[in-house]
Design a protein around this motif. Structure first.
Motif, mmCIF file in Angstrom:
data_model
loop_
_atom_site.group_PDB
_atom_site.id
_atom_site.type_symbol
_atom_site.label_atom_id
_atom_site.label_comp_id
_atom_site.label_asym_id
_atom_site.label_seq_id
_atom_site.Cartn_x
_atom_site.Cartn_y
_atom_site.Cartn_z
ATOM 1 N N PRO B 229 0.800 -1.231 0.000
ATOM 2 C CA PRO B 229 0.000 0.000 0.000
ATOM 3 C C PRO B 229 0.839 1.290 0.000
ATOM 4 N N ILE B 230 1.898 1.309 0.802
ATOM 5 C CA ILE B 230 2.598 2.585 0.996
ATOM 6 C C ILE B 230 3.490 2.950 -0.191
ATOM 7 N N PHE B 231 3.938 1.939 -0.924
ATOM 8 C CA PHE B 231 4.819 2.238 -2.050
ATOM 9 C C PHE B 231 4.030 2.446 -3.341
ATOM 10 N N THR B 232 2.716 2.218 -3.295
ATOM 11 C CA THR B 232 1.986 2.326 -4.561
ATOM 12 C C THR B 232 0.882 3.372 -4.484
ATOM 13 N N ALA B 233 -0.313 2.975 -4.811
ATOM 14 C CA ALA B 233 -1.359 3.955 -5.083
ATOM 15 C C ALA B 233 -2.055 4.512 -3.842
ATOM 16 N N PHE B 234 -1.615 4.119 -2.653
ATOM 17 C CA PHE B 234 -2.414 4.445 -1.464
ATOM 18 C C PHE B 234 -1.757 5.415 -0.497
ATOM 19 N N ARG B 235 -0.465 5.626 -0.638
ATOM 20 C CA ARG B 235 0.194 6.534 0.302
ATOM 21 C C ARG B 235 -0.474 7.904 0.203
ATOM 22 N N GLY B 236 -0.845 8.434 1.376
ATOM 23 C CA GLY B 236 -1.533 9.718 1.383
ATOM 24 C C GLY B 236 -3.029 9.582 1.600
ATOM 25 N N LEU B 237 -3.515 8.315 1.611
ATOM 26 C CA LEU B 237 -4.954 8.102 1.804
ATOM 27 C C LEU B 237 -5.221 7.546 3.206
ATOM 28 N N PRO B 238 -6.435 7.812 3.753
ATOM 29 C CA PRO B 238 -6.739 7.299 5.088
ATOM 30 C C PRO B 238 -6.688 5.771 5.158
ATOM 31 N N GLU B 239 -7.122 5.081 4.081
ATOM 32 C CA GLU B 239 -7.126 3.608 4.161
ATOM 33 C C GLU B 239 -5.707 3.031 4.283
ATOM 34 N N CYS B 240 -4.758 3.810 3.808
ATOM 35 C CA CYS B 240 -3.370 3.367 3.937
ATOM 36 C C CYS B 240 -2.974 3.368 5.420
ATOM 37 N N VAL B 241 -3.353 4.427 6.116
ATOM 38 C CA VAL B 241 -3.068 4.497 7.550
ATOM 39 C C VAL B 241 -3.786 3.367 8.275
ATOM 40 N N ASP B 242 -5.039 3.125 7.888
ATOM 41 C CA ASP B 242 -5.803 2.037 8.521
ATOM 42 C C ASP B 242 -5.106 0.695 8.340
ATOM 43 N N TYR B 243 -4.613 0.496 7.135
ATOM 44 C CA TYR B 243 -3.921 -0.774 6.869
ATOM 45 C C TYR B 243 -2.747 -0.940 7.818
ATOM 46 N N TYR B 244 -1.939 0.108 7.977
ATOM 47 C CA TYR B 244 -0.749 -0.039 8.822
ATOM 48 C C TYR B 244 -1.107 -0.129 10.297
ATOM 49 N N LYS B 245 -2.254 0.452 10.655
ATOM 50 C CA LYS B 245 -2.703 0.276 12.048
ATOM 51 C C LYS B 245 -3.049 -1.187 12.282
ATOM 52 N N ALA B 246 -3.773 -1.757 11.324
ATOM 53 C CA ALA B 246 -4.168 -3.161 11.454
ATOM 54 C C ALA B 246 -2.929 -4.054 11.488
ATOM 55 N N LEU B 247 -2.015 -3.758 10.616
ATOM 56 C CA LEU B 247 -0.783 -4.556 10.558
ATOM 57 C C LEU B 247 -0.022 -4.458 11.882
ATOM 58 N N LYS B 248 0.070 -3.232 12.356
ATOM 59 C CA LYS B 248 0.803 -2.998 13.608
ATOM 60 C C LYS B 248 0.151 -3.768 14.760
ATOM 61 N N ALA B 249 -1.164 -3.776 14.772
ATOM 62 C CA ALA B 249 -1.878 -4.489 15.838
ATOM 63 C C ALA B 249 -1.579 -5.987 15.765
ATOM 64 N N GLU B 250 -1.568 -6.504 14.571
ATOM 65 C CA GLU B 250 -1.241 -7.929 14.413
ATOM 66 C C GLU B 250 0.165 -8.231 14.896
ATOM 67 N N VAL B 251 1.064 -7.353 14.530
ATOM 68 C CA VAL B 251 2.460 -7.547 14.918
ATOM 69 C C VAL B 251 2.575 -7.504 16.442
ATOM 70 N N ASN B 252 1.885 -6.554 17.054
ATOM 71 C CA ASN B 252 1.913 -6.464 18.520
ATOM 72 C C ASN B 252 1.396 -7.746 19.158
ATOM 73 N N TYR B 253 0.342 -8.267 18.557
ATOM 74 C CA TYR B 253 -0.245 -9.496 19.071
ATOM 75 C C TYR B 253 0.784 -10.633 19.007
ATOM 76 N N ARG B 254 1.468 -10.689 17.912
ATOM 77 C CA ARG B 254 2.450 -11.773 17.737
ATOM 78 C C ARG B 254 3.633 -11.600 18.692
ATOM 79 N N ILE B 255 4.026 -10.354 18.901
ATOM 80 C CA ILE B 255 5.134 -10.120 19.842
ATOM 81 C C ILE B 255 4.720 -10.606 21.227
ATOM 82 N N LYS B 256 3.510 -10.212 21.616
ATOM 83 C CA LYS B 256 3.031 -10.539 22.953
ATOM 84 C C LYS B 256 2.966 -12.053 23.150
ATOM 85 N N ASN B 257 2.555 -12.743 22.100
ATOM 86 C CA ASN B 257 2.399 -14.195 22.207
ATOM 87 C C ASN B 257 3.601 -14.973 21.699
#
Lengths: 385, 425, 454
Positions: B229-257
């Motif tokens: 998303p960030i290297f292509t057509a979405f950087r600068g859009l709200p859905e791009c931020v949403d995607y990275y929030k979701a990704l970050k949350a998943e990563v946090n979950y995996r770190i915790k577990n």
């Protein structure tokens, strides 16, 4: 002076991978030398600082690569290997700096490799402008100014407008004679052998400009008075050889296969500007404008829009050539990516062409010779139109 | 959207797929919707600027890599070679040309629109110039060049910054205005740049998560999805931020577990080797390649390929206060626009910061920008880190240049070597 | 026999096996051609190695026996020779029935087919007659693969027969080609007791050894009764993944080569191996553990295969290249790094009148220059330097290598391993011995067909 004497001198310079001429010149003049890779470098700037510009075009077919291959994968062209070989074997130690003009990503990265391998030397990646408007001009001026400063520091000489204008004069004269030589070859290709012209051009990478100009003048005089038999060859333009140079054996083979080469693009940087550089009170600007203005066309120079191939078609028409030989170094992205675009233009213009790849140390001359010989025969049989 | 409540392992993956599919649908309907289309390259792309003019970007390398992943690149490349392109040259170009010659059907099976503008951002790759010269001969539309100076001295000088900004102001923006028929809206651009910076913050956190043991991400094979998303057509859009929030949350979950990344072979929790990678993947063999490494228990903790559209860890962010200047800096900051010595520094830092066991150089025939000099990079890294690297070769999209047996053999030897060299082995 | 360990190197052209004991002494070596069936090749190499180990034991028994003493080495030579004769006869018998069996499947008219049957009978009886001469212990010096020996005899006789009797040579060759493959898919080593008995009987019949009959019989009996307690086996080489081994019993050939070279020359720090399909440059530490390595890229130039290609181009045997190149007085520079182009360049040089030996010297130098690049990529060359692999047996290659190494890295010890073909297998055997996980298995023999009459 006799043609043979002049050419013998060129051959000696061509064969000397230890650059003894440059070393002697430095010793005699107590001055520095700056190397540059193809295609174009502002030699006038180096000259105006009292230094010798030295064109480094790889190691040709006489250099055995012992260490250079360790740095490059098999799918990368040959010139960076032999240049590294020259460098690591100490053969370029005499250089006080090295310029890597923007031509492709391989040479660009070579500049970084040089920074790692030859730390402490002046190493400059010359980011040539591809924007030929005001923005590119402004940027290029800062690049030139930066280089001028570096050359002043290395040489200890101030690059004055007078000095620069003086250098322009010498190089303008040299380019003028090169043009004369090319014109002469086109008029009397049986007299001006292509291999001789190639060697004279290669000598321009090494010799101090005044000495080279004299050499050209002597050759032109000598050859004009020489007697060489006319031959029934076809007239062709060779293109694609602007960076990694074909070996001399290949250059000779092309002519021996029945082709008079009436224009080419080897050692292209030394006749890059089509107009003389203007002499005046803003010489750095004149130098930049000469690069941005009317020049030869080559694959390393961006063509923004239609016009791709026009230069080559013009060369063919003006030189009354009957065909084009695309000779590209193996793995040369610029030359090989340009080729289909230009071939399309030639096809449209009904100009016959043939294409092959080579390396600076190509060992299979016969195969190529057969191909270009057949090409020449086919033109003789059926004509070019 | 409250992403915290929605954690499922592959949520971000699904989001991403939908985003990209949506983009290709928009492209397919661009003409009927009256949308103008800009063809432009990924490294240093001016996505926010293009979107600010309500235009849609098409990235030829993305099409090529997608064709590669869908195993169509071989045919496309041969098609281009039929038109006189040499076997020696960049296969991305040939794949793109082959696709165009065969009707320009995009990777999702929908047709791609013709360009209204060719925006040639000449960043870190000389071949880009040639590529768009070729496209220019095919399409009757304007072309505009943005020359991005190379960071040859290892830094961005004021002259370089000035050059790019001026080109943006005096060449690129006017061209976009002319083609789109819209006036440049600086405020709109600023809003987008603020969103870009948010997404960039999140992405850096994702990359840094690989410092954990086990690493919750694969920064190479997994990483290529993260950069989508960030290297292509979405950087600068709200859905791009949403995607990275979701990704970050998943990563946090995996770190915790204490979980590893999800690979096609399942979750890689037993991580035997932590490796840094230099060079792009081989797209037609992406899965096989990943599997070879997963089978060995290898996790990729950092990679340079995922920085072709920007490093960000060096602190760069798109800056709404300096819109055009920061766009220019962005262009100059792409990985392939860094000098060879700088690339050695970056890799050395990765090996140290991510406590890697070693490094892999995947050398690509197609890409001289990456490949020329990699053997020296290897030598320098071995010298500086004391860790041996492994050097393997294939191609981006040309299936003729991938030998699975050869690569497997080399990698196995390499990991066995690391194993034998380990203290106590 | 106390605990012993096996290393197997499954190469693209030959498969090697080595037995070592608990003190890491080499007990026996075996080699066979790899064929298309790696599993079989590895079984046969393993058996050959075991036989080789038994003969080593036999030698020891003979040496230690009361009367034999100084005659032990010539005695061992006789026993070995007759042993191989026995095995050869058994193989020949199988080959004969395979040929005849294949003939039976023909659809030709009976009379026509009968001619071939008779021809085959003649050929094989001649081969059997000749073989006693071939395996005369007084004359015989080396052992060849069955395939090589049998095929040269068969072809010669088949040519003669086809001319004399007006039969198709091609059909006779066809029969052989199929039969030899099937014959090679049998294992013959299982009959070793029988062969040894044959060898014993034949040997004591010789008047010069008759006085030692009792000692010989005793030593042979002791050898036969020995069992090898194989506790671990490690496989390596190109085909290692096809081995019926657990993953932990497989090591990469790089690691094995490094350790094997260290075993042969303990001072080794850099190893170069040029094999048929690939070239490896390896750096090892003082324990023989690999610290860095490089292999040739996808381009085959610089491998043994390159020489094979050149040999084909020059219409020579690959083993003839080195000796011819050694006759060169000036090295012609070969520029093409590509195998295919080198062929074209070779033809062009020949056409230009360059001497074959000078061109060949250039080609050998070209191969070694490629290897030098790999060495540089792997971290250079450090004392001691060990050169292994098939190309290490080529004198022109070793000469070129020594020169370039010394020119570029200074004077140093350069080891050329005569036994270097076993380097990988030795390394594998050492890994088997040193495996901290301890006891693994021997090969699974069940998959192999044994000689039908055993």
């Amino acid at each position: 002076m006799k043609v043979e004497t002049i050419i013998k001198r060129c051959e000696d310079l061509y064969d000397d991978l230890d650059f003894n001429y440059v070393k002697d010149w430095k010793e005699k003049n107590k001055a520095g030398a700056i190397g540059f890779m193809p295609v174009y470098a502002p030699r006038e700037l180096i000259h105006a600082a009292g230094m010798l510009p030295v064109g480094i075009m790889g190691g040709g077919d006489n250099l055995e690569i012992i260490r250079g291959d360790a740095y490059f994968q098999s799918y990368i062209c040959r010139i960076p290997r032999s240049t590294i070989e020259l460098g690591v074997s100490g053969r370029l130690d005499f250089l006080d700096g090295m310029l890597f003009p923007a031509i492709c990503d391989v040479i660009r990265n070579l500049s970084g490799m040089w920074q790692i391998m030859f730390e402490g030397k002046y190493i400059k990646y010359l980011d040539m402008p591809q924007n030929f408007g005001a923005e590119g001009r402004r940027f290029y001026l800062t690049e030139l100014a930066g280089m001028a400063k570096a050359f002043e520091k290395i040489s200890g000489n101030k690059i004055t407008p007078e000095a620069l204008n003086h250098s322009f004069g010498l190089y303008n004269e040299n380019r003028h004679l090169i043009t004369e030589l090319y014109d002469l070859r086109s008029q009397m290709p049986h007299k001006v052998k292509t291999a001789e012209l190639f060697l004279l051009m290669r000598a321009s990478n090494i010799l101090e400009v005044g000495e080279h100009t004299k050499m050209l003048r002597d050759y032109i005089t000598a050859i004009s008075n020489s007697e060489r038999p006319e031959r029934d060859h076809v007239r062709v333009v060779v293109t694609g050889t602007f960076c990694e140079q074909p070996p001399l054996t290949l250059v000779k083979a092309l002519e021996n296969s029945g082709c008079f080469i009436v224009d080419d693009d080897w050692v292209l940087g030394n006749r890059y500007q089509l107009e003389p550089i203007a002499i005046g009170d803003k010489p750095i600007e004149a130098l930049a404008d000469a690069y941005l203005g009317e020049t030869v066309a080559t694959a390393s120079r961006y063509v923004p829009g239609p016009g791709k191939g026009d230069y080559l078609v013009r060369q063919v028409r003006e030189r009354k050539a009957e065909g084009v030989i695309f000779a590209a170094p193996s793995f040369c992205d610029p030359a090989l990516l340009d080729r289909p675009m230009i071939q399309e233009v030639l096809a449209r213009e009904n100009i016959p062409y043939t294409a092959f790849k080579y390396a600076e140390n190509t060992g299979q001359i016969q195969v190529i010779k057969e191909q270009t010989g057949t090409f020449a025969d086919s033109i003789k049989l059926w004509g070019s139109q | 959207m409250n992403v915290q409540q929605k954690i499922q392992k592959e949520d971000s993956m699904i989001m991403q797929k939908e985003m990209i599919a949506g983009h290709f649908e928009n492209l397919a309907r661009a003409t009927e919707n009256g949308k103008k289309v800009v063809y432009t390259f990924v490294p240093g792309n001016l996505n926010e600027l293009i979107l600010a003019f309500d235009m849609l970007p098409v990235h030829p390398e993305v099409n090529a890599l997608q064709s590669g992943m869908r195993k169509m690149s071989g045919d496309y490349i041969q098609e281009a070679e039929k038109f006189g392109h040499s076997e020696d040259v960049c296969a991305y170009v040939k794949c793109d040309i082959g696709m165009m010659k065969k009707g320009n059907i995009g990777p999702t099976g929908l047709p791609l629109p013709k360009p209204d503008l060719l925006l040639l951002s000449y960043t870190g790759c000389f071949t880009f110039l040639k590529w768009f010269e070729i496209l220019k001969k095919e399409y009757d539309c304007p072309i505009v060049l943005l020359q991005v100076p190379y960071q040859a001295e290892g830094k961005i000088t004021p002259e370089m910054r000035d050059y790019v900004t001026r080109q943006l102001e005096e060449v690129v923006v006017p061209a976009l205005e002319k083609v789109s028929g819209k006036k440049f809206d600086r405020d709109r651009l600023k809003e987008m740049l603020a969103l870009s910076a948010q997404a960039e913050d999140l992405l850096v956190e994702v990359w840094n998560s690989a410092k954990n043991k086990p690493s919750p991400i694969d920064a190479y094979f997994g990483g290529v999805f993260y950069i989508g998303p960030i290297f292509t057509a979405f950087r600068g859009l709200p859905e791009c931020v949403d995607y990275y929030k979701a990704l970050k949350a998943e990563v946090n979950y995996r770190i915790k577990n204490k979980l590893g990344p999800v690979t096609p072979e399942g979750e890689l929790n037993d991580q035997k080797y932590r490796i840094v990678v230099e060079g792009p993947p081989s797209w037609p063999n992406f899965r096989d390649f990943w599997k070879i490494l997963t089978d060995e228990g290898v996790v990729m903790v950092a990679s340079t390929y995922t920085k072709v559209g920007g490093l960000f860890e060096d602190g760069f962010r798109h800056d709404p206060e300096r819109p055009l200047e920061s766009l220019g800096e962005y262009c100059m900051g792409c990985y392939t626009n860094h000098s060879l010595p700088a690339r050695v520094d970056i890799l050395e830092k990765y090996i140290k910061d991510f406590s890697a066991d070693g490094f892999m150089i995947h050398s690509i025939k197609s890409c001289n920008s990456f490949s020329a000099g990699q053997l020296l990079i290897m030598r320098e890294l071995e010298k500086r880190t004391g860790k041996a690297g492994v050097f393997i070769e294939s191609d981006l999209v040309d299936p003729r240049y991938f030998s699975a047996a050869n690569i497997k053999n080399r990698l196995e030897s390499y990991f066995q070597m690391i194993e034998t060299k380990r203290p106590g082995a | 026999m106390d605990r012993c360990y096996i290393g197997i190197d499954l190469g693209s052209t030959t498969t090697k096996a080595v037995f070592i004991d608990n003190q890491e002494r080499v007990l026996g070596r075996g080699i066979t051609n790899s064929r298309s069936n790696y599993e079989l090749a590895c079984q046969i190499a393993r058996e050959e190695a075991e036989i080789n180990a038994r003969f080593a034991l036999l030698g020891q028994h003979l040496e230690q026996s009361k009367h034999v003493g100084k005659h032990s080495s010539s005695l061992l030579k006789w026993l070995t020779c007759y042993y191989h004769l026995a095995q050869y006869l058994r193989q020949l018998e199988t080959l004969r029935s395979e040929c005849l069996g294949a003939r039976k499947h023909w659809n030709s008219p009976e009379a026509e087919a009968e001619k071939f049957t008779q021809a085959l009978s003649y050929i094989f009886s001649e081969m059997e007659r000749e073989v006693y001469d071939e395996f005369d212990p007084e004359k015989r010096s080396e052992s060849d693969f069955f395939r090589d020996l049998a095929s040269s005899a068969y072809m010669r006789l088949a040519e003669q027969v086809s001319m004399e009797r007006g039969l198709s040579f091609g059909r006779l060759v066809g029969l052989f080609d199929g039969a030899i493959l099937r014959t090679e898919s049998h294992s013959f080593a299982g009959g070793y007791e029988e062969y040894l008995e044959f060898a014993r009987t034949k040997t004591i019949q010789a008047p010069r050894f008759a006085p030692f009959a009792d000692d010989i019989t005793e030593a042979v009996a002791a050898t036969i009764s020995t069992t090898f307690n194989v506790v671990n086996t490690v496989g390596t080489g190109y085909g290692r993944l096809t081995l019926p081994f657990a993953k932990q019993q497989i090591r990469s050939e790089i690691l094995c080569h490094g350790l094997g070279a260290h075993f042969m020359f303990p001072g080794t720090r850099t190893v170069l191996d040029i094999g048929g399909q690939d070239t490896k440059a390896i750096q090892v530490d003082k324990e023989g553990i690999v610290t860095a390595f490089q292999m040739n890229d996808r381009c085959a130039a610089g491998c043994g295969r390159y020489l094979g290609y050149i040999a084909d181009e020059m219409n020579m045997g690959v083993h003839q290249l080195g000796p011819l190149a050694m006759k060169s007085s000036k090295t012609v520079r070969i520029n093409s790094t590509c195998t295919v182009f080198a062929g074209a360049e070779l033809r062009e040089r020949l056409a230009l009148g360059e001497a074959r030996e000078d061109i060949l010297a250039g080609l050998h130098r070209a191969i070694i220059l490629r290897a030098m690049s790999l060495l540089a990529r792997s971290g250079g060359v450090t004392n001691e330097f060990t050169f292994t692999g098939g190309v290490a047996r080529n004198e022109a290659a070793t000469t070129a290598l020594k020169k370039l190494v010394i020119e570029n890295y200074g004077d140093m010890v350069i080891n050329i391993g005569n036994d270097s073909i076993y380097t990988g297998a030795i390394g594998a055997a050492l890994f088997a011995r040193r495996d901290p996980r301890g006891v693994m298995a021997d090969l699974e023999i069940s998959k192999l067909k044994t000689d039908p009459r055993l």
